[in-house]
Scaffold this motif. Structure first.
Motif, PDB file in Angstrom:
ATOM      1  N   GLU A 180       0.641  -1.260   0.033  1.00  0.00           N
ATOM      2  CA  GLU A 180       0.017   0.051  -0.021  1.00  0.00           C
ATOM      3  C   GLU A 180       0.906   1.152  -0.029  1.00  0.00           C
ATOM      4  OE1 GLU A 180      -3.596  -0.023   2.392  1.00  0.00           O
ATOM      5  OE2 GLU A 180      -2.996  -2.111   3.024  1.00  0.00           O
ATOM      6  N   ASN A 181       0.358   2.259  -1.108  1.00  0.00           N
ATOM      7  CA  ASN A 181       1.308   3.272  -0.999  1.00  0.00           C
ATOM      8  C   ASN A 181       1.137   4.326   0.211  1.00  0.00           C
ATOM      9  OD1 ASN A 181       1.798   2.497  -3.460  1.00  0.00           O
ATOM     10  ND2 ASN A 181       0.338   3.681  -4.439  1.00  0.00           N
ATOM     11  N   TYR A 182       2.588   4.977   0.413  1.00  0.00           N
ATOM     12  CA  TYR A 182       2.613   5.871   1.763  1.00  0.00           C
ATOM     13  C   TYR A 182       1.755   5.306   2.889  1.00  0.00           C
ATOM     14  CZ  TYR A 182       3.497   8.963  -2.233  1.00  0.00           C
ATOM     15  OH  TYR A 182       4.173   9.414  -3.314  1.00  0.00           O
ATOM     16  N   ALA A 183       1.946   4.001   3.163  1.00  0.00           N
ATOM     17  CA  ALA A 183       1.325   3.739   4.637  1.00  0.00           C
ATOM     18  C   ALA A 183       2.376   3.735   5.797  1.00  0.00           C
ATOM     19  CB  ALA A 183       1.104   2.200   4.157  1.00  0.00           C
ATOM     20  N   VAL A 184       3.689   3.712   5.196  1.00  0.00           N
ATOM     21  CA  VAL A 184       4.616   3.850   6.463  1.00  0.00           C
ATOM     22  C   VAL A 184       4.948   5.229   6.626  1.00  0.00           C
ATOM     23  CG1 VAL A 184       6.911   2.857   7.289  1.00  0.00           C
ATOM     24  CG2 VAL A 184       5.465   1.501   6.327  1.00  0.00           C
ATOM     25  N   THR A 185       5.232   6.224   5.619  1.00  0.00           N
ATOM     26  CA  THR A 185       5.570   7.550   5.635  1.00  0.00           C
ATOM     27  C   THR A 185       5.067   8.188   4.556  1.00  0.00           C
ATOM     28  OG1 THR A 185       7.472   9.045   5.707  1.00  0.00           O
ATOM     29  CG2 THR A 185       7.739   7.018   4.624  1.00  0.00           C
ATOM     30  N   GLN A 186       4.858   9.414   4.715  1.00  0.00           N
ATOM     31  CA  GLN A 186       4.351  10.205   3.575  1.00  0.00           C
ATOM     32  C   GLN A 186       5.286  10.576   2.501  1.00  0.00           C
ATOM     33  OE1 GLN A 186       3.496  14.425   4.821  1.00  0.00           O
ATOM     34  NE2 GLN A 186       4.784  14.306   6.536  1.00  0.00           N
ATOM     35  N   TYR A 187       6.593  10.382   2.949  1.00  0.00           N
ATOM     36  CA  TYR A 187       7.702  10.683   1.978  1.00  0.00           C
ATOM     37  C   TYR A 187       7.982   9.508   0.887  1.00  0.00           C
ATOM     38  CZ  TYR A 187       8.395  14.571   5.104  1.00  0.00           C
ATOM     39  OH  TYR A 187       7.891  15.312   6.132  1.00  0.00           O
TER      40      TYR A 187
ATOM     41  N   THR B  80       8.296   6.887  -5.801  1.00  0.00           N
ATOM     42  CA  THR B  80       7.726   7.963  -6.180  1.00  0.00           C
ATOM     43  C   THR B  80       6.411   7.324  -6.819  1.00  0.00           C
ATOM     44  OG1 THR B  80       8.908   7.800  -8.152  1.00  0.00           O
ATOM     45  CG2 THR B  80       9.680   9.208  -6.502  1.00  0.00           C
ATOM     46  N   MET B  81       6.539   6.296  -7.564  1.00  0.00           N
ATOM     47  CA  MET B  81       5.289   5.580  -8.518  1.00  0.00           C
ATOM     48  C   MET B  81       5.022   6.493  -9.668  1.00  0.00           C
ATOM     49  SD  MET B  81       5.018   2.551  -7.055  1.00  0.00           S
ATOM     50  CE  MET B  81       3.859   1.966  -8.123  1.00  0.00           C
TER      51      MET B  81
ATOM     52  N   GLN C  47       9.909   4.643 -13.332  1.00  0.00           N
ATOM     53  CA  GLN C  47       9.201   3.320 -13.675  1.00  0.00           C
ATOM     54  C   GLN C  47      10.112   2.757 -15.109  1.00  0.00           C
ATOM     55  OE1 GLN C  47       5.280   2.632 -14.532  1.00  0.00           O
ATOM     56  NE2 GLN C  47       5.753   0.849 -15.908  1.00  0.00           N
ATOM     57  N   ILE C  48      10.372   3.626 -15.829  1.00  0.00           N
ATOM     58  CA  ILE C  48      11.202   3.492 -17.068  1.00  0.00           C
ATOM     59  C   ILE C  48      12.698   3.317 -16.459  1.00  0.00           C
ATOM     60  CG2 ILE C  48      12.413   4.620 -18.946  1.00  0.00           C
ATOM     61  CD1 ILE C  48       9.588   3.603 -19.540  1.00  0.00           C
ATOM     62  N   LEU C  49      12.913   4.157 -15.559  1.00  0.00           N
ATOM     63  CA  LEU C  49      14.480   3.790 -15.027  1.00  0.00           C
ATOM     64  C   LEU C  49      14.681   2.674 -14.324  1.00  0.00           C
ATOM     65  CD1 LEU C  49      15.192   7.460 -13.643  1.00  0.00           C
ATOM     66  CD2 LEU C  49      16.058   6.543 -15.751  1.00  0.00           C
ATOM     67  N   ASP C  50      13.660   2.262 -13.882  1.00  0.00           N
ATOM     68  CA  ASP C  50      13.376   0.867 -12.953  1.00  0.00           C
ATOM     69  C   ASP C  50      13.621  -0.303 -13.995  1.00  0.00           C
ATOM     70  OD1 ASP C  50      13.239  -1.474 -11.555  1.00  0.00           O
ATOM     71  OD2 ASP C  50      10.959  -1.147 -11.317  1.00  0.00           O
ATOM     72  N   GLU C  51      12.886  -0.181 -15.131  1.00  0.00           N
ATOM     73  CA  GLU C  51      12.476  -1.436 -15.965  1.00  0.00           C
ATOM     74  C   GLU C  51      13.427  -1.309 -17.070  1.00  0.00           C
ATOM     75  OE1 GLU C  51       7.984  -2.399 -15.293  1.00  0.00           O
ATOM     76  OE2 GLU C  51       8.224  -1.058 -16.583  1.00  0.00           O
ATOM     77  N   VAL C  52      13.634  -0.412 -17.731  1.00  0.00           N
ATOM     78  CA  VAL C  52      14.645  -0.708 -18.837  1.00  0.00           C
ATOM     79  C   VAL C  52      16.205  -1.136 -18.571  1.00  0.00           C
ATOM     80  CG1 VAL C  52      15.586   0.987 -20.684  1.00  0.00           C
ATOM     81  CG2 VAL C  52      13.117   1.127 -20.317  1.00  0.00           C
ATOM     82  N   PRO C  53      16.727  -0.543 -17.388  1.00  0.00           N
ATOM     83  CA  PRO C  53      18.071  -1.121 -17.210  1.00  0.00           C
ATOM     84  C   PRO C  53      18.012  -2.523 -17.179  1.00  0.00           C
ATOM     85  CG  PRO C  53      17.718   0.767 -16.027  1.00  0.00           C
ATOM     86  CD  PRO C  53      16.382   0.380 -16.518  1.00  0.00           C
ATOM     87  N   MET C  54      16.840  -3.165 -16.753  1.00  0.00           N
ATOM     88  CA  MET C  54      16.780  -4.600 -16.560  1.00  0.00           C
ATOM     89  C   MET C  54      17.113  -5.195 -18.163  1.00  0.00           C
ATOM     90  SD  MET C  54      13.931  -5.635 -13.948  1.00  0.00           S
ATOM     91  CE  MET C  54      12.769  -4.945 -14.842  1.00  0.00           C
TER      92      MET C  54
END
Length: 259
Positions: free
Chosen positions: A9-16, A70-71, A76-83
């Protein structure tokens, strides 16, 4: 915003931080990369591609941190394309064919551009899966050829350990993928279970977190396996694997230990 949203879940632990545990778990990539790079220096490995392959895991970890933190789609591109590039580097790690290297570079670039334009998650997933399949089936072929050519110069223990590192890589990566898949398909079940166990035990049920951990271990295993195979081909009889803590492979030089 991103085209994907995971079970945490998004921002469940901290707002940052959007996905707190999925973000922090990316430190796994940094840890295995630093450990592997230190090992390469200790072994005096000279070929740049081995360092690039391990360093690329850091890039994956940074991209994944930005994405889960950040979602946002650019992250997302920086996460997936390097793979795609990491897998391409691994596939090419033992190749001497410059034309093949150019082909894979062009292919990875085309995939990246098309994914950025179309935002088609299924297209990206199929491309990534295809490269993973190559990484699963190529090393056994290379190992058999290596044994036929250099087996008589090395003890059986060396090639036995090579196979152990291979299976370690496959099992950790596919095990992590299995948890990733379960996290996607049974999110409601997991969320219900997390509510019941509460904080902090609920973190253990963030299966995407474990995907990061196990894929980092699997990626590390593949890179050191290919590096070790290359060292054998170069006549390094002294290199073997030590299993630290009984489960983590580390390449060591036996020079000095047997002299």
């Amino acid at each position: 915003t991103s085209t994907l949203d995971w079970c945490e879940e998004n921002y469940a632990v901290t707002q940052y931080i959007a996905e707190y545990y999925n973000t922090l778990s990316n430190i796994s990539f940094l840890i295995v990369s630093v450990f592997g790079l230190k090992t390469l220096r200790e072994l005096r490995v000279e070929e740049l591609r081995d360092y690039l392959a391990l360093g690329s895991l850091v890039v994956v970890g940074i991209g994944s941190t930005l994405f889960h933190g950040t979602m946002q789609f650019h992250a997302q591109i920086l996460d997936e394309v390097p793979m795609i590039y990491v897998n391409s580097l691994a596939v090419l790690d033992r190749q001497e064919n410059n034309a093949l290297a150019i082909l894979f570079t062009i292919l990875a670039t085309i995939i990246s551009v098309m994914y950025y334009i179309t935002k088609d998650n299924e297209f990206f997933g199929n491309c990534h899966a295809s490269l993973v399949v190559v990484l699963i089936f190529a090393p056994p072929v290379q190992l058999k050829r290596l044994y036929q050519k250099f087996g008589k110069y090395h003890p059986e223990e060396t090639f036995s350990n090579l196979w152990k590192v291979y299976w370690y890589s496959i099992i950790t990566y596919l095990g992590g993928f299995g948890l990733w898949s379960f996290d996607n398909r049974h999110c409601l079940v997991l969320r219900s279970a997390k509510e019941k166990v509460g904080f902090p035990a609920n973190a253990l049920l963030e299966f995407h977190l474990w995907w990061h951990v196990f894929s980092a271990l699997g990626g590390y295993g593949v890179v050191i396996l290919l590096c070790w195979m290359r060292l054998i081909a170069l006549g390094r009889w002294d290199v073997n694997a030590e299993w630290k803590w009984g489960w983590f492979p580390k390449l060591n030089s036996m020079k000095g230990k047997t002299e």
